[in-house]
Design a protein around this motif. Structure first.
Motif, short mmCIF file in Angstrom:
data_model
loop_
_atom_site.label_atom_id
_atom_site.label_comp_id
_atom_site.label_asym_id
_atom_site.label_seq_id
_atom_site.Cartn_x
_atom_site.Cartn_y
_atom_site.Cartn_z
N ASN A 29 -1.19 10.65 34.36
CA ASN A 29 -2.44 11.32 34.72
C ASN A 29 -3.01 12.11 33.55
OD1 ASN A 29 -0.23 13.08 35.02
ND2 ASN A 29 -1.36 14.39 36.40
N GLU A 30 -2.16 12.54 32.63
CA GLU A 30 -2.64 13.25 31.45
C GLU A 30 -2.98 12.28 30.32
OE1 GLU A 30 0.49 15.96 30.51
OE2 GLU A 30 0.27 17.04 32.41
N LYS A 64 -7.12 8.96 30.95
CA LYS A 64 -8.22 9.82 31.40
C LYS A 64 -9.33 9.06 32.11
CE LYS A 64 -6.69 13.70 29.71
NZ LYS A 64 -6.31 14.80 30.53
N PHE A 67 2.33 6.43 42.53
CA PHE A 67 1.87 7.78 42.19
C PHE A 67 3.03 8.65 41.71
CE2 PHE A 67 -2.01 6.95 44.75
CZ PHE A 67 -2.94 7.33 43.78
N THR A 120 -9.12 7.30 34.81
CA THR A 120 -8.94 7.39 36.25
C THR A 120 -8.94 8.85 36.66
OG1 THR A 120 -7.56 5.42 36.17
CG2 THR A 120 -7.42 6.76 38.15
N TYR A 121 -9.68 9.15 37.71
CA TYR A 121 -9.66 10.51 38.23
C TYR A 121 -8.53 10.57 39.26
CZ TYR A 121 -11.47 15.07 39.47
OH TYR A 121 -11.60 16.42 39.67
N TRP A 122 -7.37 10.99 38.81
CA TRP A 122 -6.13 10.89 39.57
C TRP A 122 -6.17 11.73 40.84
CZ3 TRP A 122 -2.53 7.36 38.46
CH2 TRP A 122 -2.59 6.76 37.20
N LYS A 134 3.65 11.42 33.50
CA LYS A 134 2.46 12.11 33.02
C LYS A 134 1.36 11.14 32.60
CE LYS A 134 4.76 16.32 31.45
NZ LYS A 134 5.65 16.54 32.41
N TYR A 194 2.76 10.26 38.04
CA TYR A 194 2.80 11.70 37.81
C TYR A 194 4.05 12.12 37.03
CZ TYR A 194 -1.25 12.85 40.70
OH TYR A 194 -2.51 12.97 41.19
N TYR A 202 -5.70 10.06 44.51
CA TYR A 202 -4.57 10.46 45.33
C TYR A 202 -5.03 11.11 46.63
CZ TYR A 202 -0.12 12.34 46.71
OH TYR A 202 1.00 12.64 47.42
#
Length: 184
Positions: A81-82, A85, A72, A87-89, A79, A76, A93
């Motif tokens: 997580n940006e 798309k 993680f 995965t709902y980060w 980036k 992060y 988490y």
């Protein structure tokens, strides 16, 4: 007359291969970065303590939480997580933090009460500290998750401008969140 790159102070120098993998200083000093580093550090210390103790049956949890915290952290910091798309980060988490806090609390109680060696007791104490860190992190993540869902609810008005795939993904993420709330 043109300036070379060394003379132009306005243009940042391009980063080379290894520098692209290192996290930025801003992320490392951010709240999320510091919490992830604390989680990884505590998990590694607990892992080492359980290796040295008679309670070696508990060493899987700190190893997995250490690896997840590092994953993680780099996701992060790079980036991802940006960029990714699908995965709902925040939800992933959040669930990781909740599970880690509960399991650390349970194995810390077992390590402190059942084993008498110093390494197991040290692992239990660090486990209680890790429980607090994970609990703070899942509380802050939960607040971010609720804020994210409220913003998506308030943006329901211009729904005709969104694509069907985006609407489907948003409904799926909301469904996962409601499932997670019912599980807890």
């Amino acid at each position: 007359m043109e300036r070379s790159e060394e003379e132009d102070p306005e243009r940042p120098a391009p980063q080379s291969g290894v520098r692209l993998l290192l996290p930025s200083r801003e992320f490392v000093l951010s709240r999320k970065g510091l919490l992830l580093l604390a989680e990884a550090g505590l998990s590694f210390i607990i892992f080492i303590c359980f290796i040295a103790s008679k309670a070696s049956s508990f060493l899987t949890v700190p190893l997995l939480t250490f690896l997840l915290a590092l994953c993680f952290f780099f996701a992060y910091s790079l980036k991802l997580n940006e960029k990714v798309k699908t995965t709902y980060w925040l939800l992933a988490y959040f669930l990781c933090c909740v599970v880690a806090a509960v399991i650390y609390f349970a194995i810390s109680i077992a390590a402190v009460s059942k084993y008498s060696d110093g390494a197991a007791k040290a692992a239990g104490v660090f486990g209680f500290i890790a429980t607090i860190v994970y609990a703070v992190d899942f509380y802050l993540t939960f607040n971010g998750l609720v804020t994210s869902l409220k913003q998506s609810d308030s943006s329901e008005a211009p729904e005709q401008h969104r694509s069907e795939a985006f609407n489907l993904a948003l409904k799926r993420q909301e469904m996962y969140f409601h499932i997670a709330l019912h599980v807890l």
